[in-house]
Design a protein around this motif. Structure first.
Motif, short mmCIF file in Angstrom:
data_model
loop_
_atom_site.label_atom_id
_atom_site.label_comp_id
_atom_site.label_asym_id
_atom_site.label_seq_id
_atom_site.Cartn_x
_atom_site.Cartn_y
_atom_site.Cartn_z
N LEU A 178 9.06 5.48 -7.71
CA LEU A 178 7.86 5.50 -8.54
C LEU A 178 7.36 6.92 -8.78
O LEU A 178 6.77 7.22 -9.81
CB LEU A 178 6.75 4.66 -7.92
CG LEU A 178 6.95 3.15 -7.99
CD1 LEU A 178 5.82 2.42 -7.29
CD2 LEU A 178 7.07 2.70 -9.42
N LYS A 179 7.62 7.79 -7.83
CA LYS A 179 7.23 9.19 -8.01
C LYS A 179 8.03 9.87 -9.11
O LYS A 179 7.62 10.90 -9.63
CB LYS A 179 7.41 9.97 -6.70
CG LYS A 179 6.35 9.67 -5.68
CD LYS A 179 6.59 10.51 -4.43
CE LYS A 179 5.59 10.23 -3.36
NZ LYS A 179 5.86 11.02 -2.15
N LEU A 180 9.17 9.30 -9.49
CA LEU A 180 9.96 9.84 -10.58
C LEU A 180 9.27 9.64 -11.93
O LEU A 180 9.54 10.36 -12.88
CB LEU A 180 11.36 9.21 -10.61
CG LEU A 180 12.27 9.54 -9.43
CD1 LEU A 180 13.56 8.72 -9.52
CD2 LEU A 180 12.57 11.03 -9.38
N LEU A 181 8.37 8.66 -11.99
CA LEU A 181 7.62 8.42 -13.22
C LEU A 181 6.50 9.44 -13.34
O LEU A 181 5.95 9.90 -12.34
CB LEU A 181 6.99 7.02 -13.20
CG LEU A 181 7.93 5.83 -13.23
CD1 LEU A 181 7.14 4.55 -13.03
CD2 LEU A 181 8.69 5.79 -14.53
N THR B 195 0.82 -1.21 0.00
CA THR B 195 0.00 0.00 0.00
C THR B 195 0.85 1.26 0.00
O THR B 195 0.41 2.31 -0.45
CB THR B 195 -0.94 0.02 1.21
OG1 THR B 195 -0.16 -0.10 2.41
CG2 THR B 195 -1.93 -1.12 1.14
N ARG B 196 2.07 1.16 0.44
CA ARG B 196 2.96 2.33 0.45
C ARG B 196 3.62 2.58 -0.90
O ARG B 196 4.44 3.47 -1.05
CB ARG B 196 4.03 2.16 1.52
CG ARG B 196 3.45 2.18 2.91
CD ARG B 196 4.51 2.15 3.94
NE ARG B 196 3.91 2.15 5.28
CZ ARG B 196 4.59 2.13 6.38
NH1 ARG B 196 5.90 2.11 6.34
NH2 ARG B 196 3.98 2.14 7.53
N MET B 197 3.24 1.79 -1.87
CA MET B 197 3.78 1.95 -3.21
C MET B 197 3.52 3.36 -3.74
O MET B 197 4.34 3.91 -4.47
CB MET B 197 3.14 0.92 -4.13
CG MET B 197 3.68 0.84 -5.50
SD MET B 197 2.97 -0.61 -6.33
CE MET B 197 2.38 0.13 -7.79
N VAL B 198 2.41 3.97 -3.36
CA VAL B 198 2.08 5.31 -3.85
C VAL B 198 3.02 6.37 -3.29
O VAL B 198 3.11 7.46 -3.84
CB VAL B 198 0.62 5.68 -3.53
CG1 VAL B 198 -0.34 4.78 -4.26
CG2 VAL B 198 0.36 5.65 -2.04
N ASP B 199 3.74 6.05 -2.22
CA ASP B 199 4.67 6.99 -1.62
C ASP B 199 6.13 6.68 -1.96
O ASP B 199 7.03 7.34 -1.43
CB ASP B 199 4.51 7.00 -0.10
CG ASP B 199 3.16 7.54 0.33
OD1 ASP B 199 2.66 8.48 -0.34
OD2 ASP B 199 2.61 7.06 1.34
N ASP B 200 6.36 5.70 -2.81
CA ASP B 200 7.71 5.29 -3.16
C ASP B 200 8.40 6.38 -3.98
O ASP B 200 7.86 6.84 -5.00
CB ASP B 200 7.68 3.98 -3.96
CG ASP B 200 9.06 3.44 -4.20
OD1 ASP B 200 9.55 2.69 -3.34
OD2 ASP B 200 9.66 3.79 -5.24
N ASP B 201 9.57 6.81 -3.53
CA ASP B 201 10.29 7.90 -4.20
C ASP B 201 10.67 7.55 -5.64
O ASP B 201 10.64 8.41 -6.52
CB ASP B 201 11.55 8.28 -3.42
CG ASP B 201 11.22 8.96 -2.10
OD1 ASP B 201 10.14 9.58 -2.01
OD2 ASP B 201 12.05 8.88 -1.18
N ARG C 157 2.82 5.63 -14.30
CA ARG C 157 2.65 4.74 -13.14
C ARG C 157 1.62 3.68 -13.45
O ARG C 157 1.75 2.52 -13.05
CB ARG C 157 2.26 5.54 -11.90
CG ARG C 157 3.38 6.42 -11.42
CD ARG C 157 2.97 7.21 -10.21
NE ARG C 157 3.75 8.45 -10.19
CZ ARG C 157 3.47 9.48 -9.45
NH1 ARG C 157 2.43 9.45 -8.65
NH2 ARG C 157 4.20 10.55 -9.50
N TRP C 158 0.56 4.06 -14.16
CA TRP C 158 -0.45 3.07 -14.55
C TRP C 158 0.17 2.07 -15.54
O TRP C 158 -0.12 0.87 -15.47
CB TRP C 158 -1.66 3.74 -15.16
CG TRP C 158 -2.65 2.75 -15.66
CD1 TRP C 158 -2.97 2.49 -16.95
CD2 TRP C 158 -3.42 1.82 -14.87
NE1 TRP C 158 -3.89 1.48 -17.02
CE2 TRP C 158 -4.18 1.06 -15.76
CE3 TRP C 158 -3.53 1.59 -13.50
CZ2 TRP C 158 -5.05 0.07 -15.32
CZ3 TRP C 158 -4.39 0.59 -13.08
CH2 TRP C 158 -5.14 -0.15 -13.97
N HIS C 159 1.01 2.54 -16.43
CA HIS C 159 1.68 1.63 -17.36
C HIS C 159 2.56 0.64 -16.60
O HIS C 159 2.66 -0.54 -16.97
CB HIS C 159 2.52 2.42 -18.38
CG HIS C 159 1.69 3.24 -19.30
ND1 HIS C 159 1.97 4.54 -19.57
CD2 HIS C 159 0.58 2.94 -20.02
CE1 HIS C 159 1.07 5.02 -20.42
NE2 HIS C 159 0.21 4.08 -20.69
#
Length: 52
Positions: A20-23, A12-18, A28-30
């Motif tokens: 992934l935030k670079l994308l 669930t913390r994937m949305v806060d991953d630094d 992110r959906w891709h």
């Protein structure tokens, strides 16, 4: 007996991953779609065209 759907685990913390935030938001959906393809084994088969 019904056929079980394949699944993969994400945190669930994937949305806060630094990283992934670079994308870009759309990418992110891709990324999630690629995880689904990998989970289905579609990326492991030969004969796939190059992505880039």
């Amino acid at each position: 007996m019904s056929k079980q759907l394949p699944w993969f685990r994400v945190y669930t913390r994937m949305v806060d991953d630094d990283k992934l935030k670079l994308l870009a938001f759309e990418d992110r959906w891709h990324f999630v779609a690629l995880l689904c393809l990998k989970g289905e084994g579609l990326l492991d088969r030969g004969g796939m065209p190059p992505v880039c």
